[in-house]
Write a protein that holds these residues in place. Structure first.
Motif, PDB file in Angstrom:
ATOM      1  N   ASP A 123       0.783  -1.253   0.000  1.00  0.00           N
ATOM      2  CA  ASP A 123       0.000   0.000   0.000  1.00  0.00           C
ATOM      3  C   ASP A 123       0.806   1.290   0.000  1.00  0.00           C
ATOM      4  O   ASP A 123       0.257   2.356  -0.235  1.00  0.00           O
ATOM      5  N   ASN A 124       2.073   1.237   0.388  1.00  0.00           N
ATOM      6  CA  ASN A 124       2.850   2.486   0.514  1.00  0.00           C
ATOM      7  C   ASN A 124       4.339   2.167   0.435  1.00  0.00           C
ATOM      8  O   ASN A 124       4.729   0.993   0.429  1.00  0.00           O
ATOM      9  N   GLY A 125       5.150   3.205   0.402  1.00  0.00           N
ATOM     10  CA  GLY A 125       6.586   3.001   0.219  1.00  0.00           C
ATOM     11  C   GLY A 125       7.218   2.193   1.334  1.00  0.00           C
ATOM     12  O   GLY A 125       8.086   1.343   1.097  1.00  0.00           O
ATOM     13  N   SER A 126       6.794   2.449   2.554  1.00  0.00           N
ATOM     14  CA  SER A 126       7.362   1.724   3.696  1.00  0.00           C
ATOM     15  C   SER A 126       7.114   0.221   3.567  1.00  0.00           C
ATOM     16  O   SER A 126       8.020  -0.589   3.796  1.00  0.00           O
ATOM     17  N   THR A 127       5.892  -0.133   3.219  1.00  0.00           N
ATOM     18  CA  THR A 127       5.590  -1.567   3.119  1.00  0.00           C
ATOM     19  C   THR A 127       6.291  -2.192   1.913  1.00  0.00           C
ATOM     20  O   THR A 127       6.684  -3.368   1.960  1.00  0.00           O
ATOM     21  N   ALA A 128       6.468  -1.412   0.849  1.00  0.00           N
ATOM     22  CA  ALA A 128       7.187  -1.958  -0.317  1.00  0.00           C
ATOM     23  C   ALA A 128       8.634  -2.293   0.066  1.00  0.00           C
ATOM     24  O   ALA A 128       9.187  -3.313  -0.364  1.00  0.00           O
ATOM     25  N   VAL A 129       9.245  -1.446   0.913  1.00  0.00           N
ATOM     26  CA  VAL A 129      10.613  -1.726   1.377  1.00  0.00           C
ATOM     27  C   VAL A 129      10.594  -2.889   2.373  1.00  0.00           C
ATOM     28  O   VAL A 129      11.439  -3.792   2.311  1.00  0.00           O
ATOM     29  N   GLU A 130       9.625  -2.870   3.268  1.00  0.00           N
ATOM     30  CA  GLU A 130       9.478  -3.945   4.258  1.00  0.00           C
ATOM     31  C   GLU A 130       9.416  -5.314   3.545  1.00  0.00           C
ATOM     32  O   GLU A 130      10.082  -6.270   3.941  1.00  0.00           O
ATOM     33  N   VAL A 131       8.623  -5.369   2.505  1.00  0.00           N
ATOM     34  CA  VAL A 131       8.477  -6.616   1.728  1.00  0.00           C
ATOM     35  C   VAL A 131       9.824  -7.008   1.109  1.00  0.00           C
ATOM     36  O   VAL A 131      10.219  -8.179   1.149  1.00  0.00           O
TER      37      VAL A 131
END
Ligand code: PLP
Length: 460
Positions: A123-131
């Motif tokens: 959903d957002n940049g933080s989660t894209a990095v987290e993934v």
């Protein structure tokens, strides 16, 4: 003509201000100061212009926090959303697929550098990095290289606000308080040439930083899962533009030591640096790439982590425990958001956005040289495409910064509202990041207003 709003979507300015003060907790905001201020509330927008609840118009000088690409209310994106909403707004990707998420994944795979063929939505940049971090970690576990658990990130990095992305983040003001909650990360120096004390030129600064990375990887490479980097420009650090060859040098070292390379293109993606993705400018092909922000043109919160067939293959073993990636958000692959993203990519093609951008980048560069560089308190101007940071300093000759308590950057960005522009600084770095759709005339207004407000605050 926009349709009338239903009554539950309306209130007058004074009531809205009062309700905002009573109920809204703003992100990255000292709320005591906010509550005492006179907040500006946005009611509508058109192209690069925002309009507030009192009818004042402003150029959206930071693209609504670096997301807007083709302007607000772009007809093609609006139409795609209206058409999609006539079908379905949301269904889940857990156990089902949906039409726009399939089409978008295929289109992203075609557009991305190298062979980033697989798309994992969030959903957002933080989660894209987290993934990306979790995929890199699990990849090595599946491969049997269970000692590869560590990560490398740059000093002053910013990758978002979830705990994994904060762990790889390195901005003391934002991240230090959470340090006890985070996993340790190897931190390597960032090539911040303007403030490098050891080098006489950018290439030397680059080499010092690459040597430090090389030393670390020689010592610890067999324990490191991945290195994460904002390619070409470290945004939140203050628009730090990397010297030529730095990113390619990082990739080379990662390959040498069998370390996965994660490019966080959340800020740099979708034309921001002049090409669709920043890593393409140094022919770098990451193993994992995080995208968000401009992906939907600034319309809806959709993000994705792209990866290679090779990494994906590791997750296809017969052991379901090892081979399942236990991660997913409720709105993963949201059809409305994916429709907005598909329309955004369509506009890139239809309007030749990237080729038309090149003369605007040049124009912006000339305007900055003419109007901002001569100012007494302009320390450095950093520009890569449509990402600009103007570092204001107390003393240009010695590069002495301002006392942070003076809030110089913040005051410049408050003052510029008088001239019909919205900006948001990073400390004393004034950020210009307009939508790619901005016209040359609007660029002139933006830079002239920036000059006036820098002068008003630094040379009153
Ligand atoms: N990565 C980078 C490079 C960013 O600049 C940002 C946000 O500014 C993020 C990640 C986090 O994105 P989001 O705010 O959408 O979580």
């Amino acid at each position: 003509m926009a349709p009338n709003l239903p009554p539950f979507l309306q209130a007058d300015h004074d009531l809205l201000v009062s309700l905002d003060r009573q109920h809204v907790w703003h992100p990255f905001t000292a709320m005591k100061r906010w509550t005492a201020s006179d907040p500006l509330l946005i009611a509508s927008a058109d192209g690069v212009w925002l309009e507030d609840t009192q009818g004042n118009r402003y150029i959206d000088g930071v693209s609504s926090l670096w997301v807007n690409v083709h302007g607000h209310r772009h007809p093609l994106i609006d139409e795609a959303l209206a058409a999609q909403i006539g079908r379905i707004a949301h269904s889940t990707l857990l156990g089902l697929g949906n039409v726009p998420s399939v089409l978008l994944a295929a289109r992203l795979a075609k557009l991305a550098p190298g062979h980033l063929n697989k798309v994992f939505y969030s959903d957002n940049g933080s989660t894209a990095v987290e993934v990306a971090l979790k995929l890199a970690y699990q990849y090595w576990q599946i491969q049997g290289k269970t000692e590869k658990k560590e990560f490398v990130a740059l000093a002053n990095a910013y990758h978002g606000d979830t705990l994994g992305s904060v762990s790889v983040g390195g901005i003391p003001l934002f991240h230090e308080i959470f340090r006890p909650l985070l996993f340790p990360v190897h931190r390597v120096p960032t090539p911040y040439w303007y403030r490098c004390e050891q080098a006489q030129e950018p290439a030397a600064c680059r080499d010092i930083c690459l040597n430090a990375l090389s030393d670390l990887l020689e010592q610890r490479g067999d324990r490191i899962a991945a290195m994460v980097i904002e390619p070409l420009v470290q945004g939140a650090a203050g628009m730090l533009v990397q010297p030529e060859g730095y990113l390619a040098g990082v990739e080379k070292l990662c390959r040498k030591h069998q370390i996965l390379l994660i490019c966080d293109e959340v800020a740099t993606g979708f034309g921001r640096t002049g090409t669709m993705f920043a890593s393409q400018q140094e022919s770098v092909t990451p193993d994992l790439m995080a995208i968000a922000k401009g992906l939907t043109g600034g319309y809806l919160p959709v993000a994705a982590t792209l990866t290679t067939d090779e990494i994906f293959q590791a997750f296809t073993s017969d052991d379901p425990k090892l081979a399942t990636f236990f991660h997913g958000h409720t709105y993963t692959g949201n059809p409305l958001g994916c429709a907005a993203a598909l329309a955004t990519l369509e506009v890139f093609e239809k309007e030749n956005t990237l080729s038309r951008l090149q003369t605007k980048i040049q124009k912006l560069s000339t305007l900055l040289d003419d109007k901002i560089r001569p100012l007494d308190h302009c320390g450095e101007i950093r520009q890569r495409g449509f990402m600009v940071g103007i570092e204001l300093v107390h003393d240009r000759a010695t590069k002495k910064p301002y006392d942070p308590a003076l809030l110089v950057g913040q005051r410049v960005c408050q003052d510029i509202r008088r001239h019909g522009v919205i900006l948001r600084p990073l400390g004393d770095v004034i950020v210009l990041m307009p939508p790619l759709a901005i016209s040359e005339t609007e660029l002139e207004i933006l830079v002239e207003a920036t000059k006036k407000s820098i002068l008003a605050i630094t040379e009153p």
